[in-house]
Design a protein around this motif. Structure first.
Motif, PDB file in Angstrom:
ATOM      1  N   VAL A 193       0.881  -1.468   0.110  1.00 23.88           N
ATOM      2  CA  VAL A 193      -0.226  -0.367  -0.134  1.00 23.88           C
ATOM      3  C   VAL A 193       0.881   1.211   0.248  1.00 23.88           C
ATOM      4  O   VAL A 193       1.085   2.056  -1.026  1.00 23.88           O
ATOM      5  CB  VAL A 193      -1.099   0.220   0.993  1.00 23.88           C
ATOM      6  N   GLN A 194       1.972   1.409   0.636  1.00 25.51           N
ATOM      7  CA  GLN A 194       2.988   2.282   0.836  1.00 25.51           C
ATOM      8  C   GLN A 194       3.491   2.522  -0.343  1.00 25.51           C
ATOM      9  O   GLN A 194       3.538   3.987  -0.708  1.00 25.51           O
ATOM     10  CB  GLN A 194       4.007   1.769   2.141  1.00 25.51           C
ATOM     11  N   ALA A 195       3.587   1.381  -1.067  1.00 27.91           N
ATOM     12  CA  ALA A 195       4.835   1.678  -2.145  1.00 27.91           C
ATOM     13  C   ALA A 195       4.090   2.082  -3.582  1.00 27.91           C
ATOM     14  O   ALA A 195       4.099   3.638  -4.393  1.00 27.91           O
ATOM     15  CB  ALA A 195       4.489   0.088  -2.720  1.00 27.91           C
ATOM     16  N   LEU A 196       2.237   1.893  -3.582  1.00 27.46           N
ATOM     17  CA  LEU A 196       1.430   2.175  -4.034  1.00 27.46           C
ATOM     18  C   LEU A 196       1.391   4.129  -4.510  1.00 27.46           C
ATOM     19  O   LEU A 196       1.219   4.234  -4.887  1.00 27.46           O
ATOM     20  CB  LEU A 196      -0.175   1.858  -4.320  1.00 27.46           C
ATOM     21  N   SER A 197       1.290   4.382  -2.667  1.00 32.71           N
ATOM     22  CA  SER A 197       0.872   5.472  -2.475  1.00 32.71           C
ATOM     23  C   SER A 197       2.268   6.459  -2.590  1.00 32.71           C
ATOM     24  O   SER A 197       1.993   7.878  -3.226  1.00 32.71           O
ATOM     25  CB  SER A 197       0.594   5.681  -0.838  1.00 32.71           C
ATOM     26  N   VAL A 198       3.338   5.885  -2.573  1.00 33.38           N
ATOM     27  CA  VAL A 198       4.173   7.617  -3.562  1.00 33.38           C
ATOM     28  C   VAL A 198       5.032   6.999  -4.555  1.00 33.38           C
ATOM     29  O   VAL A 198       5.791   7.771  -5.092  1.00 33.38           O
ATOM     30  CB  VAL A 198       4.871   6.913  -2.505  1.00 33.38           C
TER      31      VAL A 198
END
Length: 277
Positions: A193-198
């Motif tokens: 989720v973090q990788a997609l967010s940034v």
């Protein structure tokens, strides 16, 4: 007279021999019953011991962790209903991925595994699976800026797609014919989720129940494209030697659906509404 005495002695000897033989028979039967009773008691004790359930920590809406590390979600509530039906206690061991759940069952480190595990022919060689309880379709998740992008092979060219370790999603991407992509594996859903967010990845592939759930919880996310088939449904993984336990779990799953608890649990956790349309 001597003959009568002799006959009397013989009768007495025969009586005592018969009594002794009868005593040996009774004693042997008692010994057998004692051994059988101990064996039965041990079997019953084993059948009533807690079930060790290998699972994940965060795999919404199937498994989530609340206060005091308490697990909840669709899979957890369903598993609790199953354990209640078969009169066993569930003891969860979390922190696994799909592939390590399966290997832990192979090694007998856990009795069963649950975490929206996709049934595949390859995995079925390693463990047994219950009846499928939900379809295992998958769907892409993206940032909302992708909402107006046409879903096509060109849209994927040169893109990075994130998947979670231990899933069969890499094969699902390859089966879709998207060859000009870079697949990046992450250890957990939060990292994904973090990788997609940034913007470290353009898309992630999720279970078709998870993608709309995450999109409903995280405003910057949106589903991309329609759900598509992957695997043969979600199943509970069980050691291949545990045929009786498999039968009990299948019976419990049928009862879970029949008595209305399935719908209640589904409505409680599967928000956003998975749709094949």
């Amino acid at each position: 007279k001597q003959e009568l005495i002799t006959q009397g002695i013989l009768v007495m000897i025969q009586t005592r021999i018969s009594y002794f033989l009868g005593f040996l028979v009774i004693k042997s039967r008692l010994a057998f019953l004692l051994i059988f009773s101990c064996f039965t008691s041990l079997s019953q004790a084993d059948s009533l011991r807690p079930l060790i359930v290998a699972t994940e920590i965060f795999n919404p809406p199937f498994i989530m962790q609340g206060a005091n590390k308490q697990l909840f979600g669709f899979d957890i509530e369903m598993m609790e209903e199953i354990c209640r039906y078969i009169h066993r206690e569930c003891q969860y061991r979390s922190g696994f991925f799909e592939n390590t759940i399966i290997s832990s069952i192979e090694k007998r480190e856990a009795d069963i595994g649950i975490a929206s595990i996709t049934i595949t022919a390859e995995r079925n060689q390693l463990v047994s699976f219950s009846l499928p309880y939900l379809p295992s379709d998958v769907q892409y998740l993206s940032l909302k800026k992708w909402a107006n992008v046409l879903f096509s092979k060109d849209a994927f060219n040169g893109k990075k797609i994130g998947i979670q370790a231990g899933t069969n999603f890499e094969q699902a991407i390859k089966d879709s014919g998207f060859s000009d992509v870079q697949i990046i594996t992450y250890d957990s859903t939060p990292e994904l989720v973090q990788a997609l967010s940034v913007g470290d990845v353009a898309l992630t592939l999720q279970a078709a129940f998870s993608a709309p759930y995450l999109a409903s919880q995280i405003p910057v996310f949106s589903t991309f494209g329609k759900p598509f088939v992957s695997g043969y449904g979600f199943g509970i993984a069980i050691n291949k030697d545990q045929s009786k336990l498999l039968e009990q779990i299948n019976d419990a799953l049928i009862e879970f659906q029949r008595n209305g608890q399935f719908k209640k649990t589904y409505d409680r956790y599967v928000t956003g509404g998975y749709s094949e349309s």
